[in-house]
Scaffold this motif. Structure first.
Motif, short mmCIF file in Angstrom:
data_model
loop_
_atom_site.label_atom_id
_atom_site.label_comp_id
_atom_site.label_asym_id
_atom_site.label_seq_id
_atom_site.Cartn_x
_atom_site.Cartn_y
_atom_site.Cartn_z
N ALA A 13 0.83 -1.21 0.00
CA ALA A 13 0.00 0.00 0.00
C ALA A 13 0.86 1.25 0.00
CB ALA A 13 -0.93 -0.02 1.20
N ALA A 14 1.99 1.18 -0.71
CA ALA A 14 2.89 2.33 -0.75
C ALA A 14 3.46 2.60 -2.14
CB ALA A 14 4.04 2.15 0.23
N PHE A 15 3.49 1.61 -3.01
CA PHE A 15 4.19 1.75 -4.29
C PHE A 15 3.30 1.36 -5.46
CE2 PHE A 15 7.47 0.35 -1.19
CZ PHE A 15 8.14 1.56 -1.08
N ARG A 16 3.57 1.97 -6.61
CA ARG A 16 2.98 1.52 -7.86
C ARG A 16 3.80 0.30 -8.30
NH1 ARG A 16 2.28 6.23 -11.26
NH2 ARG A 16 4.52 6.25 -11.30
N VAL A 17 3.13 -0.75 -8.74
CA VAL A 17 3.81 -2.00 -9.09
C VAL A 17 3.61 -2.30 -10.57
CG1 VAL A 17 4.04 -4.46 -8.59
CG2 VAL A 17 3.49 -2.86 -6.74
N ASP A 18 4.63 -2.02 -11.37
CA ASP A 18 4.63 -2.29 -12.80
C ASP A 18 5.56 -3.45 -13.11
OD1 ASP A 18 3.02 -0.06 -12.99
OD2 ASP A 18 4.52 1.19 -13.97
N PHE A 19 5.18 -4.24 -14.11
CA PHE A 19 6.00 -5.40 -14.48
C PHE A 19 5.72 -5.78 -15.92
CE2 PHE A 19 2.09 -6.72 -12.55
CZ PHE A 19 1.61 -7.72 -13.37
N ALA A 20 6.54 -6.64 -16.48
CA ALA A 20 6.42 -7.05 -17.88
C ALA A 20 5.19 -7.94 -18.10
CB ALA A 20 7.67 -7.82 -18.31
N ARG A 21 4.53 -7.73 -19.20
CA ARG A 21 3.35 -8.50 -19.59
C ARG A 21 3.61 -10.01 -19.53
NH1 ARG A 21 -0.89 -6.81 -21.84
NH2 ARG A 21 -2.38 -8.24 -22.73
N GLU A 22 4.82 -10.44 -19.80
CA GLU A 22 5.18 -11.86 -19.80
C GLU A 22 5.00 -12.52 -18.43
OE1 GLU A 22 6.68 -9.86 -23.16
OE2 GLU A 22 7.25 -9.45 -21.10
N GLU A 23 4.84 -11.72 -17.38
CA GLU A 23 4.63 -12.28 -16.04
C GLU A 23 3.18 -12.67 -15.78
OE1 GLU A 23 6.69 -10.64 -12.62
OE2 GLU A 23 7.76 -9.28 -13.98
N LEU A 24 2.27 -12.32 -16.71
CA LEU A 24 0.86 -12.68 -16.56
C LEU A 24 0.67 -14.19 -16.71
CD1 LEU A 24 -0.94 -9.93 -18.65
CD2 LEU A 24 -0.84 -10.13 -16.15
N PRO A 38 -3.56 -2.98 -17.77
CA PRO A 38 -2.49 -2.66 -18.73
C PRO A 38 -2.04 -1.21 -18.59
CG PRO A 38 -4.60 -2.75 -19.84
CD PRO A 38 -4.85 -3.14 -18.42
N VAL A 39 -0.74 -1.01 -18.74
CA VAL A 39 -0.16 0.34 -18.77
C VAL A 39 0.19 0.67 -20.21
CG1 VAL A 39 1.72 1.81 -17.95
CG2 VAL A 39 0.72 0.09 -16.42
N THR A 40 0.91 -0.24 -20.85
CA THR A 40 1.22 -0.16 -22.28
C THR A 40 1.04 -1.56 -22.84
OG1 THR A 40 3.58 -0.72 -22.10
CG2 THR A 40 2.99 1.61 -21.80
N GLY A 41 1.37 -1.76 -24.07
CA GLY A 41 1.28 -3.09 -24.66
C GLY A 41 2.19 -4.11 -24.01
N ARG A 42 3.25 -3.64 -23.38
CA ARG A 42 4.24 -4.54 -22.79
C ARG A 42 4.34 -4.46 -21.27
NH1 ARG A 42 9.54 -4.69 -26.33
NH2 ARG A 42 9.89 -6.21 -24.71
N VAL A 43 3.66 -3.49 -20.68
CA VAL A 43 3.77 -3.26 -19.23
C VAL A 43 2.40 -3.39 -18.57
CG1 VAL A 43 4.43 -1.60 -17.43
CG2 VAL A 43 5.77 -1.75 -19.53
N MET A 44 2.37 -4.12 -17.46
CA MET A 44 1.15 -4.29 -16.67
C MET A 44 1.37 -3.66 -15.30
SD MET A 44 -0.69 -5.85 -18.84
CE MET A 44 -2.12 -6.29 -17.88
N ARG A 45 0.28 -3.45 -14.59
CA ARG A 45 0.35 -2.86 -13.24
C ARG A 45 -0.60 -3.64 -12.33
NH1 ARG A 45 -0.29 3.09 -13.78
NH2 ARG A 45 1.94 2.90 -14.18
N MET A 46 -0.17 -3.87 -11.12
CA MET A 46 -1.06 -4.49 -10.14
C MET A 46 -2.22 -3.53 -9.88
SD MET A 46 -0.03 -7.53 -9.57
CE MET A 46 -1.17 -7.97 -8.28
#
Length: 105
Positions: A13-24, A38-46
């Motif tokens: 509950a403190a940070f934005r969490v972005d990661f690569a789409r391949e982790e889905l 989705p954030v971009t075509g390659r980046v996702m966010r919790m």
């Protein structure tokens, strides 16, 4: 997961969490698709981590009392990389008014 992590939850509950789409999960990774946006075509966010204040959709419980990651085994790489007692951990704890971890945790 340390005992502190099962009662803290501050990092969730403190940070934005972005990661690569391949982790889905749908892409062969561990992270459940339904807990992400989705954030971009390659980046996702919790989901929830871009809210003000942030709170990850996978966080279960009350911060500082009894909190845990509901998908701990399937969490994203940024979550796996955040170590208990690290600078990021301590910043998150301060953000929620929690004391620093003891030296010998």
């Amino acid at each position: 997961m340390t005992t502190f992590c099962t009662t803290c939850g501050a990092c969730c509950a403190a940070f934005r969490v972005d990661f690569a789409r391949e982790e889905l999960l749908s892409e062969g990774g561990p992270v459940p698709d339904g807990l992400t946006v989705p954030v971009t075509g390659r980046v996702m966010r919790m989901r929830g981590t871009d809210h003000a204040p942030p709170r990850c959709a996978a966080l279960v419980g009350t911060i500082g009392t009894e909190a845990r990651c509901g998908i701990y085994e399937w969490r994203s790489s940024p979550c796996r990389e955040l170590e208990p007692g690290s600078d990021g951990c301590l910043r998150a704890r301060r953000c929620h008014g929690l004391p620093a971890l003891p030296e010998s945790f």
